[in-house]
Design an enzyme around this catalytic site. Structure first.
Site, short mmCIF file in Angstrom:
data_model
loop_
_atom_site.label_atom_id
_atom_site.label_comp_id
_atom_site.label_asym_id
_atom_site.label_seq_id
_atom_site.Cartn_x
_atom_site.Cartn_y
_atom_site.Cartn_z
N LYS A 137 0.93 -1.38 -0.05
CA LYS A 137 0.08 -0.06 0.03
C LYS A 137 0.78 1.30 0.09
CE LYS A 137 -4.35 -2.04 2.08
NZ LYS A 137 -5.34 -1.42 3.27
N ASP B 48 -10.14 3.13 1.85
CA ASP B 48 -10.25 2.62 3.24
C ASP B 48 -10.79 3.77 4.24
OD1 ASP B 48 -9.48 0.02 2.87
OD2 ASP B 48 -6.96 0.93 3.50
#
Ligand code: ATR
Length: 292
Positions: free
Chosen positions: A71, A107
């Site tokens: 990420k 997210d």
């Protein structure tokens, strides 16, 4: 829908990737919304993410999700990075553009939608963030962006909490976040707080654990969100509920981060409430025994 010559390919890169629930979710959405796409898992070893992104672009892949451990590393291989993702310091969704991929972090938006769905207000709230890892960063950003009055960041290693607080405070240009070691929760004087639990404590198979054991801590909470969804009700949630707080697990955060990614790839498509409900049930079924 069958794969044909015209089918657009999407996927998730990570290592491991075999447990990912994203293929199931995105293939359900494309089937139900009649989009000619397929979504596949790609196992990409650490150190190979640059090759993977370049290769994906060359293969005309329409978009990717990015999971552990890529990420942060993926960010240097992107043409553009969305402002939220840059502030969070992590990217989990790539959208194809004419010059390369644009990176987003869904997210944070997933958490925000899940909290809204659970009736959890952030504006003017005193918030307690437990943890200072990747998930905590996305949560801290949402709390700051949505107008929390104050955010206490509690973490086992206080240095990481301090670093997170400094980064977000710098970005927001105000002293909104205060770092504390986890055991110093009793320095928080306020009650009626919104807590967001982002550590792996209490996650399957260690389901008897809670990041803070003392019942007095939970008396401070009016709302408690746990990003964990295995089990569906963690010890943290049980204790908060026993103290009278409204609680929510991380299943809808998982669900909505996927929906936000799907919407980024297919801006013309709307995922209906009934399809959201169907995906939620599918997720619960897949989590099966772990969901407790
Ligand atoms: P993620 O990306 O899922 O947030 P991470 O970056 O590894 O995962 O962060 C894990 C978080 O859980 C950290 O805040 C970690 O605390 P430390 O920074 O002190 O390591 C927290 N954590 C993990 N195990 C813990 C435990 N047994 N007790 C308390 N906190 C724990």
């Amino acid at each position: 829908m069958k794969t044909r010559g015209t089918t657009k390919v999407y996927g998730v890169i990570g290592c491991p990737v075999e447990h990912s629930l994203s293929p199931m979710m995105h293939n359900l959405y494309s089937e139900r919304t009649q989009v000619d796409m397929t979504y596949v898992p790609f196992r990409v070893e650490e150190g190979c993410v640059g090759d993977a992104v370049r290769g994906a672009y060359a293969l005309n892949i329409g978009g990717l999700n990015v999971t552990v451990p890529h990420k942060q590393a993926v960010m240097e291989y992107l043409a553009e990075i969305d402002e939220d993702a840059r502030a969070i310091g992590a990217v989990n969704t790539l959208v194809r553009t004419e010059s390369g991929y644009r990176g987003y972090n869904t997210d944070a938006e997933g958490l925000w939608r899940a909290m809204q769905g659970a009736g959890m207000q952030i504006r003017e709230q005193v918030c307690i963030l437990i943890g200072a890892g990747g998930a905590a960063k996305a949560a801290a950003y949402v709390l700051a962006r949505e107008g929390a009055r104050k955010v206490y960041v509690l973490n086992r290693s206080v240095e990481k909490a301090q670093q997170l607080a400094e980064e977000i405070n710098r970005h927001m240009q105000q002293e909104l976040l205060t770092a504390l070691p986890l055991h110093a929760w009793d320095q928080i004087g306020e009650t009626g707080c919104l807590a967001v639990q982002t550590t792996s404590v209490g996650m399957f198979p260690n389901m008897d654990a809670a990041p803070i054991e003392d019942a007095a801590f939970y008396q401070k909470l009016s709302h408690a969100f746990d990003v964990v969804y295995t089990p569906m009700e963690t010890q943290f949630m049980k204790r908060a509920r026993a103290a009278g707080a409204v609680v929510c697990n991380g299943l809808d955060m998982l669900l909505y981060q996927g929906i936000v990614a799907y919407e980024l790839w297919n801006p013309e498509v709307v995922i209906s409430p009934s399809l959201i409900a169907e995906a939620r049930e599918l997720l619960k079924r897949c989590l099966g025994g772990k969901a407790g």
